[in-house]
Write a protein that holds these residues in place. Structure first.
Motif, PDB file in Angstrom:
ATOM      1  N   PHE A 109     -87.606  65.849 -31.611  1.00 18.94           N
ATOM      2  CA  PHE A 109     -87.407  66.021 -30.179  1.00 18.94           C
ATOM      3  C   PHE A 109     -87.386  67.501 -29.816  1.00 18.94           C
ATOM      4  O   PHE A 109     -86.962  68.346 -30.613  1.00 18.94           O
ATOM      5  N   GLN A 110     -87.838  67.788 -28.597  1.00 17.69           N
ATOM      6  CA  GLN A 110     -87.811  69.166 -28.130  1.00 17.69           C
ATOM      7  C   GLN A 110     -86.361  69.631 -28.016  1.00 17.69           C
ATOM      8  O   GLN A 110     -85.524  68.960 -27.406  1.00 17.69           O
ATOM      9  N   LYS A 111     -86.076  70.780 -28.602  1.00 13.38           N
ATOM     10  CA  LYS A 111     -84.709  71.294 -28.612  1.00 13.38           C
ATOM     11  C   LYS A 111     -84.185  71.514 -27.202  1.00 13.38           C
ATOM     12  O   LYS A 111     -83.005  71.277 -26.924  1.00 13.38           O
ATOM     13  N   ALA A 112     -85.063  71.954 -26.300  1.00 12.74           N
ATOM     14  CA  ALA A 112     -84.633  72.224 -24.919  1.00 12.74           C
ATOM     15  C   ALA A 112     -84.182  70.942 -24.230  1.00 12.74           C
ATOM     16  O   ALA A 112     -83.215  70.951 -23.448  1.00 12.74           O
ATOM     17  N   TYR A 113     -84.880  69.829 -24.509  1.00 12.70           N
ATOM     18  CA  TYR A 113     -84.517  68.551 -23.887  1.00 12.70           C
ATOM     19  C   TYR A 113     -83.145  68.087 -24.379  1.00 12.70           C
ATOM     20  O   TYR A 113     -82.268  67.728 -23.578  1.00 12.70           O
ATOM     21  N   VAL A 114     -82.950  68.111 -25.684  1.00 12.66           N
ATOM     22  CA  VAL A 114     -81.677  67.666 -26.256  1.00 12.66           C
ATOM     23  C   VAL A 114     -80.538  68.575 -25.799  1.00 12.66           C
ATOM     24  O   VAL A 114     -79.457  68.100 -25.426  1.00 12.66           O
ATOM     25  N   GLN A 115     -80.785  69.883 -25.781  1.00 10.79           N
ATOM     26  CA  GLN A 115     -79.738  70.823 -25.381  1.00 10.79           C
ATOM     27  C   GLN A 115     -79.359  70.630 -23.916  1.00 10.79           C
ATOM     28  O   GLN A 115     -78.184  70.742 -23.544  1.00 10.79           O
ATOM     29  N   ASN A 116     -80.347  70.325 -23.072  1.00 11.88           N
ATOM     30  CA  ASN A 116     -80.069  70.086 -21.655  1.00 11.88           C
ATOM     31  C   ASN A 116     -79.155  68.875 -21.477  1.00 11.88           C
ATOM     32  O   ASN A 116     -78.228  68.899 -20.658  1.00 11.88           O
ATOM     33  N   LEU A 117     -79.399  67.811 -22.249  1.00 12.56           N
ATOM     34  CA  LEU A 117     -78.548  66.627 -22.158  1.00 12.56           C
ATOM     35  C   LEU A 117     -77.122  66.952 -22.596  1.00 12.56           C
ATOM     36  O   LEU A 117     -76.153  66.476 -22.000  1.00 12.56           O
ATOM     37  N   LYS A 118     -76.997  67.772 -23.623  1.00 14.33           N
ATOM     38  CA  LYS A 118     -75.661  68.142 -24.101  1.00 14.33           C
ATOM     39  C   LYS A 118     -74.946  69.052 -23.102  1.00 14.33           C
ATOM     40  O   LYS A 118     -73.744  68.903 -22.862  1.00 14.33           O
ATOM     41  N   THR A 119     -75.695  69.992 -22.518  1.00 13.46           N
ATOM     42  CA  THR A 119     -75.084  70.998 -21.644  1.00 13.46           C
ATOM     43  C   THR A 119     -74.757  70.452 -20.265  1.00 13.46           C
ATOM     44  O   THR A 119     -73.647  70.642 -19.749  1.00 13.46           O
ATOM     45  N   ASN A 120     -75.717  69.762 -19.637  1.00 18.76           N
ATOM     46  CA  ASN A 120     -75.547  69.326 -18.248  1.00 18.76           C
ATOM     47  C   ASN A 120     -74.978  67.921 -18.103  1.00 18.76           C
ATOM     48  O   ASN A 120     -74.395  67.601 -17.068  1.00 18.76           O
ATOM     49  N   TYR A 121     -75.149  67.093 -19.130  1.00 15.92           N
ATOM     50  CA  TYR A 121     -74.647  65.716 -19.053  1.00 15.92           C
ATOM     51  C   TYR A 121     -73.491  65.484 -20.022  1.00 15.92           C
ATOM     52  O   TYR A 121     -72.953  64.390 -20.078  1.00 15.92           O
ATOM     53  N   PHE A 122     -73.141  66.526 -20.786  1.00 15.87           N
ATOM     54  CA  PHE A 122     -72.090  66.415 -21.802  1.00 15.87           C
ATOM     55  C   PHE A 122     -72.358  65.208 -22.707  1.00 15.87           C
ATOM     56  O   PHE A 122     -71.454  64.454 -23.069  1.00 15.87           O
ATOM     57  N   ALA A 123     -73.634  65.026 -23.046  1.00 14.44           N
ATOM     58  CA  ALA A 123     -74.060  63.833 -23.778  1.00 14.44           C
ATOM     59  C   ALA A 123     -73.701  63.918 -25.257  1.00 14.44           C
ATOM     60  O   ALA A 123     -73.793  64.981 -25.880  1.00 14.44           O
ATOM     61  N   ASP A 124     -73.298  62.777 -25.797  1.00 19.62           N
ATOM     62  CA  ASP A 124     -73.203  62.623 -27.246  1.00 19.62           C
ATOM     63  C   ASP A 124     -74.622  62.368 -27.753  1.00 19.62           C
ATOM     64  O   ASP A 124     -75.325  61.505 -27.217  1.00 19.62           O
ATOM     65  N   ALA A 125     -75.047  63.109 -28.760  1.00 16.94           N
ATOM     66  CA  ALA A 125     -76.411  62.980 -29.272  1.00 16.94           C
ATOM     67  C   ALA A 125     -76.373  62.654 -30.760  1.00 16.94           C
ATOM     68  O   ALA A 125     -75.713  63.350 -31.541  1.00 16.94           O
ATOM     69  N   PHE A 126     -77.079  61.587 -31.131  1.00 19.36           N
ATOM     70  CA  PHE A 126     -77.095  61.144 -32.522  1.00 19.36           C
ATOM     71  C   PHE A 126     -78.523  60.835 -32.948  1.00 19.36           C
ATOM     72  O   PHE A 126     -79.312  60.282 -32.173  1.00 19.36           O
ATOM     73  N   ASN A 127     -78.849  61.198 -34.189  1.00 23.11           N
ATOM     74  CA  ASN A 127     -80.094  60.768 -34.823  1.00 23.11           C
ATOM     75  C   ASN A 127     -79.770  59.601 -35.739  1.00 23.11           C
ATOM     76  O   ASN A 127     -78.891  59.717 -36.606  1.00 23.11           O
ATOM     77  N   GLU A 128     -80.447  58.493 -35.534  1.00 25.34           N
ATOM     78  CA  GLU A 128     -80.140  57.294 -36.304  1.00 25.34           C
ATOM     79  C   GLU A 128     -81.405  56.713 -36.928  1.00 25.34           C
ATOM     80  O   GLU A 128     -82.515  56.897 -36.414  1.00 25.34           O
ATOM     81  N   ASP A 129     -81.204  56.011 -38.016  1.00 27.63           N
ATOM     82  CA  ASP A 129     -82.304  55.313 -38.680  1.00 27.63           C
ATOM     83  C   ASP A 129     -82.497  53.960 -37.994  1.00 27.63           C
ATOM     84  O   ASP A 129     -81.688  53.049 -38.159  1.00 27.63           O
ATOM     85  N   TYR A 130     -83.557  53.849 -37.196  1.00 27.12           N
ATOM     86  CA  TYR A 130     -83.771  52.620 -36.430  1.00 27.12           C
ATOM     87  C   TYR A 130     -84.085  51.423 -37.324  1.00 27.12           C
ATOM     88  O   TYR A 130     -84.064  50.284 -36.864  1.00 27.12           O
ATOM     89  N   LYS A 131     -84.359  51.687 -38.598  1.00 30.28           N
ATOM     90  CA  LYS A 131     -84.585  50.569 -39.520  1.00 30.28           C
ATOM     91  C   LYS A 131     -83.290  49.805 -39.787  1.00 30.28           C
ATOM     92  O   LYS A 131     -83.316  48.701 -40.328  1.00 30.28           O
ATOM     93  N   GLU A 132     -82.158  50.407 -39.401  1.00 30.79           N
ATOM     94  CA  GLU A 132     -80.876  49.716 -39.585  1.00 30.79           C
ATOM     95  C   GLU A 132     -80.730  48.523 -38.645  1.00 30.79           C
ATOM     96  O   GLU A 132     -79.833  47.703 -38.806  1.00 30.79           O
ATOM     97  N   GLY A 133     -81.589  48.467 -37.628  1.00 27.28           N
ATOM     98  CA  GLY A 133     -81.655  47.298 -36.759  1.00 27.28           C
ATOM     99  C   GLY A 133     -80.359  46.968 -36.052  1.00 27.28           C
ATOM    100  O   GLY A 133     -79.924  47.680 -35.147  1.00 27.28           O
ATOM    101  N   GLN A 134     -79.696  45.899 -36.478  1.00 23.02           N
ATOM    102  CA  GLN A 134     -78.512  45.400 -35.799  1.00 23.02           C
ATOM    103  C   GLN A 134     -77.377  46.412 -35.806  1.00 23.02           C
ATOM    104  O   GLN A 134     -76.542  46.417 -34.893  1.00 23.02           O
TER     105      GLN A 134
END
Length: 392
Positions: A109-134
């Motif tokens: 992901f573009q660093k600027a996009y992720v940083q904007n979500l963290k800075t302006n939306y105070f977002a929790d951001a996680f990278n996850e393995d989508y193969k984990e499914g449920q």
């Protein structure tokens, strides 16, 4: 007054009109601010027609200064409620915002996009393995449950596919106490007149001999009353007269008309104020509703989201829903909402009055929960029918 005030009202009313036009006897609850916040996180990665349609449907194109950073406006609203209480101070109400980016770890992901979500939306951001499914489903639902104090325990059911790129989620949780609470001793069974002409016995709460901001607009055939919570949040109730109906009231409303009606309210002594004690839960399939309001591009396979991933990917929104719940009782109100954009999906191919005045909400009415400081519409809805399932 926040520049998000007018968009939150107009988008909410347009959404309400769209839903009620399909079934005008339906009880409806939504959080306009939750939808706006979730889709502003999408907007930050959009361009071209996709960006234009998101702004237009959310009424963000009506913001006076289009050079204003919209994510910055979101930040101002969220930040105003993140200031910790001073030592010994009494918390007046609870208004919590949560934002989540749950990203597929296989994508960059573009660093600027992720940083904007963290800075302006105070977002929790996680990278996850989508193969984990449920397990991804359980992690997102657990996050939502924690952020809504278990009022909304599930927002998604199906596990992500390997082609899902990310989930964006917003939650809003409000808990407020009435400035003038109702006495439980005065709550009695009484008749509520449903919009379909039937009647039902329900719990009705009563206040007597108190003053509220109120107006009886004979020209509009409606009454409005403001019920304040402790703090700067209020519930606004709009009650059509017996000769009017709720659908007509809603159809005639926009932010300008609503502001005019509210400005006409004056501190008024009410001999009797009666409203039902109720609980509403609602769910909206945003991927079906928003395109009918004109937001088609983000859900199509030629959507433009060039500012999210490092490498250009053909992304579009595959599914999006909002769940909302509200409980109105003698001591106050608890309301919460969760809005999810279920993955940007990658294509596999690429003055004081003295007469006796009453406000008796024993028939359909609409309501808003409004932040009086920013003017932002947090929650809104209409109550058309009471049933045993909606008793508290």
């Amino acid at each position: 007054m926040s520049q998000l005030s007018k968009p939150s009202i107009d988008f909410g009313l347009n959404f309400l009109k769209r839903i009620s036009s399909q079934c005008d006897s339906k009880n409806i609850l939504l959080s306009p601010l939750s939808v706006i916040t979730a889709y502003c996180m999408v907007l930050d990665g959009a361009a071209g027609k996709t960006e234009q349609q998101i702004k237009k449907v959310l009424n963000l194109d009506k913001i006076n200064d289009q050079s204003e950073d919209i994510s910055g406006l979101i930040k101002q609203v969220i930040e105003s409620y993140r200031i910790p209480a001073t030592a010994g101070s009494r918390q007046k109400f609870i208004l919590n915002f949560g934002n989540l980016l749950m990203a597929n770890k296989d994508e960059k992901f573009q660093k600027a996009y992720v940083q904007n979500l963290k800075t302006n939306y105070f977002a929790d951001a996680f990278n996850e393995d989508y193969k984990e499914g449920q397990q991804i489903v359980e992690k997102i639902n657990s996050w939502v449950s924690n952020n809504t104090k278990n009022k909304i325990t599930s927002i998604i059911n199906e596990p992500p596919s390997p082609l899902d790129v990310l989930y964006l989620v917003n939650t809003i949780y409000f808990e407020g106490k009435w400035l003038m609470p109702f006495s439980k001793d005065c709550t009695k069974d009484d008749i509520f007149h449903n919009s379909d002409g039937t009647t039902v016995k329900t719990k009705m709460m009563t206040l007597s001999g108190e003053s509220f901001n109120y107006v009886n607009r004979h020209d509009k055939q409606l009454k409005i009353v403001e019920l304040p919570y402790v703090g700067n949040i209020s519930m606004i109730l709009i009650l059509p007269t017996e000769d009017n109906n709720l659908k007509k009231v809603i159809d005639d409303l926009d932010s300008t008309e609503l502001s005019s009606l509210m400005e006409s309210m004056k501190k008024t002594y009410l001999d009797t104020l009666i409203i039902p004690k109720f609980k509403l839960e609602d769910i909206h399939q945003l991927h079906n509703i928003l395109p009918k309001m004109g937001m088609t591009a983000p859900f199509q396979k030629d959507a433009e989201f060039p500012r999210i991933t490092e490498e250009p990917l053909p992304l579009y929104i595959s599914k999006s829903i909002q769940k909302a719940v509200i409980e109105v009782f003698e001591e106050g109100t608890i309301a919460s909402a969760a809005t999810v954009v279920e993955g940007l999906f990658m294509l596999a191919c690429s003055p004081f009055s003295t007469p006796l005045i009453t406000f008796i909400a024993d028939r359909p009415f609409m309501f808003f929960i409004r932040d009086n400081k920013s003017g932002v519409n947090l929650f809104m809805g209409q109550l058309n029918n009471m049933s045993h399932q909606q008793f508290l």
